[in-house]
Scaffold this motif. Structure first.
Motif, PDB file in Angstrom:
ATOM      1  N   SER A 162       1.519  10.115  -7.887  1.00 16.86           N
ATOM      2  CA  SER A 162       1.507  11.662  -7.481  1.00 16.86           C
ATOM      3  C   SER A 162       1.878  12.426  -8.951  1.00 16.86           C
ATOM      4  CB  SER A 162       2.129  12.033  -6.376  1.00 16.86           C
ATOM      5  OG  SER A 162       2.311  13.326  -5.975  1.00 16.86           O
ATOM      6  N   ARG A 201      -0.576  15.119 -10.930  1.00  9.83           N
ATOM      7  CA  ARG A 201       0.009  16.566 -11.222  1.00  9.83           C
ATOM      8  C   ARG A 201       0.199  16.989 -12.676  1.00  9.83           C
ATOM      9  NH1 ARG A 201       1.417  18.470  -6.124  1.00  9.83           N
ATOM     10  NH2 ARG A 201       1.071  16.753  -4.680  1.00  9.83           N
ATOM     11  N   ASP A 233      10.100  11.382   3.623  1.00 12.24           N
ATOM     12  CA  ASP A 233       9.099  12.692   3.423  1.00 12.24           C
ATOM     13  C   ASP A 233       9.685  13.531   2.419  1.00 12.24           C
ATOM     14  OD1 ASP A 233       7.483  11.136   4.899  1.00 12.24           O
ATOM     15  OD2 ASP A 233       7.474  12.782   6.719  1.00 12.24           O
ATOM     16  N   ARG A 292       3.495   5.233  -5.424  1.00  5.24           N
ATOM     17  CA  ARG A 292       2.946   6.469  -4.816  1.00  5.24           C
ATOM     18  C   ARG A 292       3.570   7.910  -5.507  1.00  5.24           C
ATOM     19  NH1 ARG A 292       0.290   5.121   0.392  1.00  5.24           N
ATOM     20  NH2 ARG A 292       0.399   7.356   0.634  1.00  5.24           N
ATOM     21  N   SER A 311       0.837  -1.191  -0.056  1.00  8.18           N
ATOM     22  CA  SER A 311       0.065  -0.230   0.008  1.00  8.18           C
ATOM     23  C   SER A 311       0.840   1.336   0.042  1.00  8.18           C
ATOM     24  CB  SER A 311      -0.968  -0.053   1.249  1.00  8.18           C
ATOM     25  OG  SER A 311      -0.465   0.116   2.431  1.00  8.18           O
ATOM     26  N   ARG A 312       2.043   1.281   0.674  1.00  6.38           N
ATOM     27  CA  ARG A 312       2.829   2.445   0.651  1.00  6.38           C
ATOM     28  C   ARG A 312       3.667   2.498  -0.442  1.00  6.38           C
ATOM     29  NH1 ARG A 312       0.912   1.651   5.356  1.00  6.38           N
ATOM     30  NH2 ARG A 312       0.693   2.853   6.897  1.00  6.38           N
ATOM     31  N   VAL A 323       8.728  13.644  -6.390  1.00  7.91           N
ATOM     32  CA  VAL A 323       7.326  14.063  -7.284  1.00  7.91           C
ATOM     33  C   VAL A 323       7.723  15.632  -7.987  1.00  7.91           C
ATOM     34  CG1 VAL A 323       5.092  14.796  -7.182  1.00  7.91           C
ATOM     35  CG2 VAL A 323       5.917  13.146  -5.597  1.00  7.91           C
ATOM     36  N   ALA A 324       8.416  16.392  -7.362  1.00  6.46           N
ATOM     37  CA  ALA A 324       8.850  17.621  -8.048  1.00  6.46           C
ATOM     38  C   ALA A 324       9.775  17.301  -9.305  1.00  6.46           C
ATOM     39  CB  ALA A 324       9.386  18.705  -7.029  1.00  6.46           C
ATOM     40  N   TYR A 377      10.437  11.868  -1.042  1.00  7.23           N
ATOM     41  CA  TYR A 377       9.168  11.880  -1.701  1.00  7.23           C
ATOM     42  C   TYR A 377       8.705  13.296  -2.299  1.00  7.23           C
ATOM     43  CZ  TYR A 377       4.086  10.723  -2.412  1.00  7.23           C
ATOM     44  OH  TYR A 377       2.921  10.708  -2.790  1.00  7.23           O
ATOM     45  N   ARG A 378       8.940  14.423  -1.653  1.00 13.41           N
ATOM     46  CA  ARG A 378       8.354  15.729  -2.102  1.00 13.41           C
ATOM     47  C   ARG A 378       9.365  16.153  -3.135  1.00 13.41           C
ATOM     48  NH1 ARG A 378       8.184  19.474   2.971  1.00 13.41           N
ATOM     49  NH2 ARG A 378       6.824  20.853   1.885  1.00 13.41           N
TER      50      ARG A 378
END
Lengths: 73, 323
Positions: free
Chosen positions: B254, B258, B211, B250, B35-36, B218-219, B214-215
């Protein structure tokens, strides 16, 4: 103001327009894991046009609202 | 300048560990990991050396390109490190292949394959008539802390290779680096010089702020893909496939949301391999090539991000006629 916007973002994210959210709601109660929290913070950064530091653990909606209020102050 | 990919190859270690297998090492569950992360299993180098999988991927790529190792003019090996600090993994691959060309490793972590393509592109500026092997190899199972369930479950081992030759496949490429030791770090051995005071030895294994990564990830996908697509003079609709670095499903979902790109365009292998670092993109590229999914004229974007922090993306127009 910030709280209302956070609730709106949360409802959109979870695709649950009737989702009950209070300042005391925890991410766990809302069935959101740590990556969901990061994802929501990213969406809030875009929505509030600010940069949010995630250096403390976020457990409740009040924690997020507090961070955003600090960021946009 | 540009080049064409005339062959691909890959290799995975024999030992496969499912999420359930990992529950023997620490408290976790298949449901939690899937799930993660989207990861169901990973391959781990137990019987094989890092060189073994690097060599197998290289030989497969040479075979697919129908060329002899002696025809190679350069071997670039994007890796965090092989079985030895020196010789470099690239030199040992060269020895086993009985090739005679200059060979060296390149460390750009998970973005290594794109960095390798960019470097190779520069060599083609000097000499169009080259054959370059870019073989990306990592054995993350030797670099993660198997007592840390939050990171150990994410990675796997593998190798992916491409043979580059005179051509016009590469339409746009972009690299970025922003130095950052906090987000992702694998410390080096400190040495034992007598003057070094007894300091607390830090963990030699991978440390990651999940965390923050992850940010960043995605960026990176969003910014890099927008940039290279624009550079190539096309739009997302013109892309047939996107091969993202396979770090976490994930992250990919994401970025897709976007960028408003349907998930069907993203080629995925993360469920069976986990994050294989620099090898992840060429592993998927080779799988697609072998499955006959790549046709001449197709446009493919590659997008990677990793330790450094580094990112890289490119647009290729596939020209190879058939596997």
């Amino acid at each position: 103001m910030v709280f209302e916007k956070v609730v709106e973002i949360l409802r959109n994210y979870k695709e649950e327009p009737e989702l009950e959210v209070s300042m005391d709601s925890t991410f766990e109660e809302l069935e959101l894991d740590s990556l969901d929290t990061v994802e929501l913070v990213m969406e809030m950064e875009e929505s509030f046009d600010t940069s949010i530091e995630m250096d403390t653990e976020l457990k409740t909606i009040a924690d997020v609202v507090g961070l955003i209020e600090k960021a946009i102050a | 300048m540009s080049f064409s990919i005339i062959g691909t190859g890959s290799a995975l270690p024999k030992t496969i560990q499912t999420n359930d297998d990992l529950t023997e090492y620490f408290e976790t569950s298949n449901e939690w990991i899937v799930s993660r992360t989207g990861i169901e299993a990973r391959h781990i180098c137990i019987e094989e050396s890092i060189l073994d999988i690097a060599l197998e991927a290289s030989l497969n790529a040479l075979d697919n390109a129908h060329i002899n190792p002696k025809e190679l003019d350069l071997i670039i090996c994007p890796t965090l490190g092989g079985d030895t600090v020196t010789p470099s993994l690239a030199c040992l691959i060269q020895e086993k292949l009985e090739a005679t060309c200059p060979s060296f490793d390149l460390n750009a972590a998970c973005s290594g394959f794109i960095y390798g393509l960019d470097l190779a592109d520069a060599y083609f500026c000097r000499n169009r008539e080259m054959k370059i092997l870019v073989v990306a190899v990592d054995a993350m199972s030797k670099l993660v802390d198997w007592k840390d369930r939050s990171t150990a479950v994410l990675f796997g081992d593998g190798a992916g290779a491409a043979i580059l030759s005179n051509g016009d496949d590469l339409k746009a490429i972009r690299l970025t680096s922003v130095g950052n030791q906090h987000a992702l770090c694998i410390p080096w051995a400190k040495g034992n010089h007598p003057l070094l005071k007894d300091q607390e030895t830090p963990s030699p294994y991978l440390l990651m702020d999940g965390d923050e990564v992850y940010r960043f990830a995605v960026a990176a996908i969003c910014n890099d893909l927008k940039t290279v697509v624009k550079q190539a003079g096309i739009t997302f609709e013109d892309l047939d496939f996107i091969i993202p670095h396979q770090a976490n499903l994930r992250i990919i979902k994401s970025a897709a949301k976007r960028l408003k790109i349907p998930m069907e365009k993203f080629a995925l292998q993360i469920n069976s391999c986990g994050n294989t670092s620099a090898a992840s993109i060429p592993l998927v590229l080779d799988e697609m090539n072998r499955q006959g999914k790549l046709k001449p004229g197709m446009r493919i974007a590659l997008s990677a991000f990793g330790g450094g922090l580094t990112t890289g993306a490119c647009v290729l127009e596939w020209s190879k006629k058939s596997f």
